[in-house]
Design an enzyme around this catalytic site. Structure first.
Site, PDB file in Angstrom:
ATOM      1  N   ASP A   1     -20.658  20.424  59.782  1.00  0.00           N
ATOM      2  CA  ASP A   1     -19.797  21.049  60.787  1.00  0.00           C
ATOM      3  C   ASP A   1     -19.120  19.981  61.632  1.00  0.00           C
ATOM      4  O   ASP A   1     -19.165  20.024  62.859  1.00  0.00           O
ATOM      5  CB  ASP A   1     -20.632  22.005  61.640  1.00  0.00           C
ATOM      6  CG  ASP A   1     -19.752  22.996  62.401  1.00  0.00           C
ATOM      7  OD1 ASP A   1     -18.567  23.146  62.040  1.00  0.00           O
ATOM      8  OD2 ASP A   1     -20.249  23.616  63.356  1.00  0.00           O
TER       9      ASP A   1
ATOM     10  N   VAL B   1     -25.047  26.842  76.910  1.00  0.00           N
ATOM     11  CA  VAL B   1     -25.475  25.500  77.290  1.00  0.00           C
ATOM     12  C   VAL B   1     -25.354  25.383  78.805  1.00  0.00           C
ATOM     13  O   VAL B   1     -24.337  25.775  79.384  1.00  0.00           O
ATOM     14  CB  VAL B   1     -24.600  24.425  76.603  1.00  0.00           C
ATOM     15  CG1 VAL B   1     -25.118  23.043  76.926  1.00  0.00           C
ATOM     16  CG2 VAL B   1     -24.565  24.636  75.109  1.00  0.00           C
TER      17      VAL B   1
END
Ligand SMILES: *[C@@H]1O[C@H](CO)[C@@H](O)[C@H](O)[C@H]1NC(C)=O
Ligand SMILES: *[C@@H]1O[C@H](CO)[C@@H](O)[C@H](O)[C@H]1NC(C)=O
Ligand SMILES: *[C@@H]1O[C@H](CO)[C@@H](O)[C@H](O)[C@H]1NC(C)=O
Ligand SMILES: *[C@@H]1O[C@H](CO)[C@@H](O)[C@H](O)[C@H]1NC(C)=O
Ligand SMILES: *[C@@H]1O[C@H](CO)[C@@H](O)[C@H](O)[C@H]1NC(C)=O
Ligand SMILES: *[C@@H]1O[C@H](CO)[C@@H](O)[C@H](O)[C@H]1NC(C)=O
Ligand SMILES: *[C@@H]1O[C@H](CO)[C@@H](O)[C@H](O)[C@H]1NC(C)=O
Ligand SMILES: *[C@@H]1O[C@H](CO)[C@@H](O)[C@H](O)[C@H]1NC(C)=O
Length: 894
Positions: free
Chosen positions: A657, A546
């Site tokens: 998640d 990222v």
């Protein structure tokens, strides 16, 4: 990371099989037809609860069905979508036992497989290849050949239901399901005979259409079909002329269902897509009387009709029994069909009277077994026949009825005519030994079952021990595995190319895909500008790195580079992006744009300057501790975001998640959930596995282990774990953690926890004990030094414990969780008995295992990590190592 190879060989093998089998285009519901080669499984269609195909009008759905969230039972079924009523089941006798096991549509037909590859159900062989599977608007599921001719259809093989205008030919039958969660054949049947439609239980008749008050007989003749349609239920002759009919008001859709209780129910719907039954019609139920069902009061229960209702008692010499019926109150027990050894030899029989004025449900329709006899000859008849369980004698007509097969309910017939004398055959069962001398099946089972269970337990425990022993050994060889991992990564490009050949059939079509609602599309050059050539890396999430960037308008963004292999085709990618991009909620990270060029896939998210919750909570920088107020804000914000995902969008999205790494914070008290909906961006093979290996250990709900259905309540469990971490300010499984920075502590802790006797504390157990002692303030993060609101700590702990209930259905929904946290909804009390498993989990984590179950539980908890890990390994091996995804990498943009 995914480096350690083959920690758990059998599991890896199993998963390899699954990976090869699982091949679908995408987990999206198709309309009307699917064509070969098609694969569905509950897991691949988890967001739709297994629905993979809907009829053109949407009223019916084909589904990999998991009734009542029952573990280990998945069926290929057709549902009436608005009422969620199951109208057909393919593999009723042989459910699939795993949510990942595939149902395949090939040119040879449909087959349903168990995880080990055994075909549990399939359509018969056809002379021409199958071209399509079509779900018609009538609810008929049909296999068609290339000329649209029907090769096979579900309407020809009804299970327990008929849908208008379905026909059931003479000789055909409906069989009830055993229970609401087990669709195997139960005891009740509706048979179409040449003269009538009849309901039977264990071979005894309890209803006939021709006797029902609602029916009229039009003429005499041989019945060829039963049909349900818009104007009623009909028995038709071969020339379609009506023989018997039960007329009903006009309705577009009718569903006939033989229930698990033996009632035949016809539900009418004004239109096919109406969710509730037509209000203009009372609805047809047969038999209509409260005492007419074979087991209306259980075996030998005495049913007394009261208007259209009924009540149950036991006959004078009987008392209520554990199975809901009645049993002789003395030391004797009723004979059962199983106690007859089959050669017909009758032991000397004794009888217990059922009283006077009773009737037996089956005698209403059966002819006497002997007429013109006296009572003693009736008894002699029963005594001479081993399969006779009792008799009824009618002294007004001198008729003798014998009871066969199985004992049902009695009817109080004092108010009506037809009362008889009844007796059942009994055997005395004194305390010593005579029960075991009867070689009844149930005795056998009672002995065998514990033995088998114990054996299985031993096998499971020893394999778990072997696995963890190997793991210890493996630790030494870690450097080698790492090397291997690197080599696997190198092999990446060829595999990804071939994957594209298979799935990316529109990879090469231009960049001109137009899908409404798509967020801004960037070229790769633009992305390079935005990120300043990927200069500032701010994290490594589940799909790749990222980077921080800045849009031309000056707003900061986080750019996520997706590095999975075998990425789906562009069109599928864009479709998913449009879905994610259209989800707007103040507590969900906003997708600003995306880029898809060649093999590259990038996602541009809004930037959250304080990073993920785990950072602020566990590793506060420069003494900037997350204060209690901020923790409450994070809890409420995250709860609202998840509630929106579960209930607010067109498509329900299960996050799978939920963990602090996926809850992002920004200045101004912003709290947002990250990484939702991303499972769908992976190729189907990956998405299946992705779901299995998502959820990081410690946040995993017990159902991941037990193979129960994954639902929105699975997210609720994980969220409960997050709430406790917010309270305690430390990881729930705090162990010897040497902070390695990055998002690595998950993988560290899963390694660490499997080492026996690590210095570990299990906070959820401490919270449970705190709750039981009514001491909540002690649970709060000591670093807060008392700067918290005691009432709120109590509230959060209680809500968290409610979220952790072992039974998913006892957990509150995310909307209720949010309401309780805000204080706008009444706080529920946790059910301590539903949290007992925490004690077992906890014991396995504290101190050295001193035998007993703690060792097992410890091994078991270790194996959760193994499962995750070996999936990773498998994926790495499978895809040529292109994407090494471990649980620790599956986390959000930072
Ligand atoms: C596959 O598993 C089922 C039970 O799940 C079992 O009955 C069957 O024998 C197994 N088949 C093989 C080939 O192992
Ligand atoms: C089969 O039916 C579908 C829709 O009902 C139609 O689109 C298709 O052209 C038909 N195929 C043939 C070969 O008739
Ligand atoms: C239902 O079937 C009966 C017998 O074939 C027929 O008379 C009737 O018209 C049918 N009703 C509808 C709505 O099709
Ligand atoms: C049901 O279908 C009819 C047309 O068949 C349509 O007019 C109606 O709006 C639908 N109702 C719902 C609730 O979808
Ligand atoms: C059955 O009884 C209930 C009250 O017990 C009554 O409301 C209902 O109308 C009755 N139904 C019929 C069909 O008589
Ligand atoms: C017992 O009775 C049943 C039904 O009446 C009959 O089918 C069966 O043959 C009889 N058995 C013997 C041994 O007489
Ligand atoms: C009952 O009938 C049998 C013959 O069917 C006869 O032998 C017997 O005597 C009768 N018993 C009584 C009490 O009438
Ligand atoms: C029927 O009435 C008789 C006589 O009053 C009584 O002995 C018997 O117990 C009654 N039967 C039932 C089932 O209530």
């Amino acid at each position: 990371m995914g480096s350690p190879a083959m920690r758990n060989p059998p599991l890896v093998l199993l998963l390899l099989v699954v990976v090869f089998l699982v091949r679908v285009r995408a987990g999206k519901i198709a309309t009307e037809v699917v064509v070969p080669e098609f694969v569905a499984s509950y897991l691949l269609f988890i967001d739709t609860y297994g629905v993979f195909l809907q009829s053109g009008g949407g009223a019916f759905q084909a589904v990999v069905y998991n009734p009542a969230g029952q573990q280990d039972r998945y069926y290929l079924a057709v549902l009436h979508a608005p009422s969620k009523s199951c109208v057909w089941t393919a593999n009723r006798a042989a459910p699939i036992t795993d949510r990942a096991a595939p149902l395949r549509l090939t040119e040879r037909g449909i087959s349903v497989e168990d995880p080990n590859g055994t075909v549990v159900w399939s359509t018969p062989a056809f002379s021409s290849p199958v071209a399509a599977l079509r779900l018609e608007d009538s609810g008929n599921l049909a296999l068609l050949d290339g000329k649209n001719r029907t090769l096979w259809q579900s309407f020809d093989r009804p299970t327990d239901s008929l849908v208008s205008p379905q026909r059931l030919a003479v000789g055909g039958f409906l069989a009830s399901a055993a229970s609401d969660s087990d669709f195997s054949e139960g005891g009740y049947r509706l048979d179409v005979t040449a003269a009538d439609a009849v309901l039977t239980w264990m071979g005894s008749l309890y209803w006939r259409l021709s006797n029902d008050a609602s029916s009229t007989k039009d003429r005499v003749g041989a019945v060829a079909f039963m049909v349900i349609n818009g104007t009623g239920l009909y028995l038709l002759a071969a020339d379609d002329s009506v023989i018997i009919q039960a007329a009903m008001p006009l309705a577009e859709l009718r569903i006939v269902k033989l229930g698990v209780d033996g009632k035949l129910q016809i539900t009418s719907y004004a239109s096919a897509n109406a969710s509730s039954p037509s209000s203009t019609e009372a609805g047809f139920v047969a038999p209509s009387g409260g005492c007419d069902l074979p087991l209306s009061c259980g075996a030998l229960g005495l049913c007394t009709p009261k208007g259209n209702d009924s009540s149950c008692t036991c006959p004078p010499l009987f008392a209520g029994s554990h199975d809901g019926g009645c049993a002789p109150s003395g030391s004797s027990t009723a004979m059962s069909a199983a106690s007859c050894d089959g050669d017909g030899a009758a032991a000397p029989a004794s009888y217990v009277s059922l009283g006077d004025g009773v009737a037996y449900y089956a005698n209403k329709f059966s002819r006497p077994d002997h007429a013109g006899s006296n009572e003693s000859s009736c008894q002699a008849l029963c005594s001479g026949n081993c399969s006779c369980l009792g008799y009824f004698y009618d002294d007004s007509s001198l008729s003798c009825y014998l009871v066969q097969h199985q004992l049902g309910s009695l009817v109080n017939a004092n108010t009506t005519r037809g009362g008889m004398l009844g007796f059942i055959k009994v055997q005395s069962s004194p305390s010593q030994g005579s029960a075991s001398s009867s070689s009844s099946n149930s005795t056998l089972i009672a002995i065998l079952l514990p033995t088998i269970v114990a054996f299985i337990l031993i096998v499971v425990v020893s394999s778990v021990i072997i696995v963890s022993w190997r793991k210890e050994k493996r630790r030494a060889s870690r450097p080698t595995s790492r090397l291997r991992d690197v080599q696997l990564r190198r092999n990446r490009s060829p595999t990804s190319d071939s994957a594209h050949l298979v799935y990316g059939n529109d990879v090469n079509d231009g960049d001109d895909i137009v899908i409404p609602g798509l967020p801004t599309r960037f070229t790769h050059d633009e992305i390079e500008d935005i990120t300043n050539s990927f200069r500032i890396k701010i994290g490594a999430g589940g799909f790749g790195a990222v980077y921080k960037g800045e849009l031309p308008d000056g707003s900061a963004v986080a750019v996520k580079k997706i590095e999975g292999v075998g990425m789906q085709g562009k069109r599928e990618f864009c479709t998913e992006i449009a879905v994610i991009g259209n989800i707007h909620h103040v507590n969900l990270v906003r997708l600003r744009g995306f880029c898809t060029e060649g093999q590259r896939r990038l996602l541009v998210y809004e930037y959250m300057n304080r990073g993920s919750l785990d950072r602020s909570l566990f590793r506060p920088s420069a003494g900037r501790l997350l204060e209690w107020k901020e923790r409450m804000e994070a809890a409420i914000g995250a709860a609202r975001g998840l509630a929106y995902l579960h209930f607010g969008c067109d498509q329900r999205i299960i996050h799978c998640d939920v963990k602090p790494e996926n809850i992002l914070l920004a200045d101004g008290g912003q709290v947002k959930i990250a990484d939702f909906g991303l499972a769908k961006l992976l190729t189907p093979e990956q998405s299946g596995l992705f779901t299995t290996m998502r959820g990081t250990r410690g946040y995993l709900a017990p159902e991941w282990l037990t193979n129960t259905a994954i639902t929105d309540r699975t997210d609720v469990y994980s969220f409960g774990m997050v709430l406790l971490e917010l309270v305690g300010g430390r990881k729930n499984r705090s162990e010897h953690v040497s902070d390695g920075g990055g998002g690595d502590d998950d993988s560290k802790s899963s390694t660490g926890s499997s080492s026996r006797g690590s210095r570990s504390v299990y906070f959820p157990l401490i919270a449970l004990e705190g709750h039981e002692a009514g001491q909540y303030a002690e649970l709060a993060d000591p670093r807060l030094e008392g700067r918290m609101v005691a009432g709120e700590v109590e509230r959060v702990v209680k809500v968290a414990l409610c979220c952790l209930h072992e039974d998913p259905q006892q957990r509150p929904s995310m909307a209720v969780v949010a309401g309780m946290l805000e204080g706008t909804m009444e706080l529920r009390e946790p059910r301590v008995q539903s949290l007992r498993f925490l004690r077992l989990y906890g014991r396995g984590f504290s101190g050295p295992a001193n035998g007993g179950d703690s060792g097992i539980i410890q091994a078991l908890s270790g194996s959760i990590g193994d499962r995750t890990r070996s999936v990773t390994t498998t994926l790495t091996t499978m895809s040529g190592g292109a994407s090494c995804m471990s649980s620790s990498q599956l986390s959000g943009p930072r």
